[in-house]
Enzyme design. Structure first.
Site, mmCIF file in Angstrom:
data_model
loop_
_atom_site.group_PDB
_atom_site.id
_atom_site.type_symbol
_atom_site.label_atom_id
_atom_site.label_comp_id
_atom_site.label_asym_id
_atom_site.label_seq_id
_atom_site.Cartn_x
_atom_site.Cartn_y
_atom_site.Cartn_z
ATOM 1 N N VAL A 14 13.598 10.328 -33.038
ATOM 2 C CA VAL A 14 14.314 10.278 -31.697
ATOM 3 C C VAL A 14 14.494 11.629 -31.428
ATOM 4 C CG1 VAL A 14 16.306 10.378 -30.268
ATOM 5 C CG2 VAL A 14 16.150 8.498 -31.350
ATOM 6 N N SER B 199 17.467 -2.182 -34.668
ATOM 7 C CA SER B 199 17.696 -1.844 -33.108
ATOM 8 C C SER B 199 16.485 -1.069 -32.530
ATOM 9 C CB SER B 199 19.076 -1.202 -33.262
ATOM 10 O OG SER B 199 19.287 -1.324 -31.628
ATOM 11 N N TYR C 84 14.594 -6.095 -22.895
ATOM 12 C CA TYR C 84 15.060 -5.122 -24.133
ATOM 13 C C TYR C 84 15.982 -3.962 -24.072
ATOM 14 C CZ TYR C 84 13.245 -3.731 -28.647
ATOM 15 O OH TYR C 84 12.994 -2.910 -29.696
ATOM 16 N N LYS D 69 18.928 -4.118 -26.889
ATOM 17 C CA LYS D 69 19.443 -3.504 -27.501
ATOM 18 C C LYS D 69 20.815 -2.233 -28.129
ATOM 19 C CE LYS D 69 15.641 -4.810 -31.011
ATOM 20 N NZ LYS D 69 16.274 -5.505 -31.554
#
Length: 247
Positions: free
Chosen positions: A197, A142, A166, A170
């Site tokens: 992240v 993902s 996009y 996801k």
């Protein structure tokens, strides 16, 4: 001739980038790699490189947007094994990063055909082979761009990437992962993003014109990690290479 000894993995979009690196890493662990590639010639070129490094690899012509192609892939894999231990749904389409007000339904559909319908199409087709494995795992590749927690954080670069196709695809893939995990507890379904992240970083691949800060090997850390989880491992989670990611 069936293979009942070695761990087996099918990787969609396996001829380059994250897919190819995941294939290399798992193949060097002694796994049998079924290398899915929409372009058969590119798949064979990638497989030749892997084989030169001692990887046991089988090229699988596979267009995840085609029911016929997926059915053919199942038949080919069945010629080599009676089970599939791991499926990595890696094939993806970036779209054109079109602003929401300019996005067409056709563009959305094109991206969803690969990023959403593709994983469903491939997963469902390979469920019988997955169910035949002792500890079946499905890894959905993902993106942090599909996380509501990330996209609504103004400090994250993706919060300023105004597009629909996009990121929404996801987000849909993340929900699909959770629903499969809930419905099929005998198979582990997990999603991952090839980045960090908390550090606002992602892996450099063709899809992002190699603008990422992480290497393709670092980008596959979480993919390989989820592919290798044991029978007591988690299901229905979303991670990056550093740990859990907010949905």
């Amino acid at each position: 001739m069936t293979n009942s000894e070695q761990t087996s993995v099918l990787i969609t979009g396996g001829n380059k980038g994250l897919g190819l690196e995941a294939a290399r890493r798992l193949g060097t662990e002694g796994w049998t790699v079924f290398l899915g590639s929409r372009d058969e010639s590119r798949g064979r070129a990638a497989a030749d490189k892997l084989a030169a490094d001692g990887v046991r690899v089988v090229v699988v012509p596979l267009d995840v947007t085609s029911d016929e192609s997926v059915a053919g892939a199942v038949r080919l894999v069945r010629e080599h094994t009676d089970r599939l231990d791991v499926l990595i749904n890696n094939a993806g389409a970036p779209g054109r990063v079109t602003p929401p007000a300019e996005t067409t339904v056709d563009e959305i559909h094109s991206v969803y055909d690969t990023n959403v319908y593709g994983p469903i199409r491939v997963t469902n087709a390979f469920l019988p082979l997955l169910r035949a494995a002792h500890n079946p795992r499905v890894v959905m590749v993902s993106s942090a761009a599909g996380s509501f927690a990330v996209v609504t954080d103004p400090d994250q670069p993706v919060a300023k990437m105004h597009e629909l196709a996009y990121t929404s695809s996801k987000a849909a893939l993340n929900m699909i992962t959770v629903r499969y995990a809930q419905a099929l507890p005998q198979i582990k379904f997990n999603a991952t993003t090839p980045g960090e992240v908390v550090n606002h970083t992602f892996a450099a691949t063709d899809m992002n014109n190699h603008t990422g800060q992480l290497t393709v090997t670092e980008g596959t850390d979480s993919i390989v990690g989820l592919a290798m989880i044991g029978p007591d491992g988690p299901t229905g989670i979303f991670t990056d290479r550093l740990g859990p990611v907010g949905w």
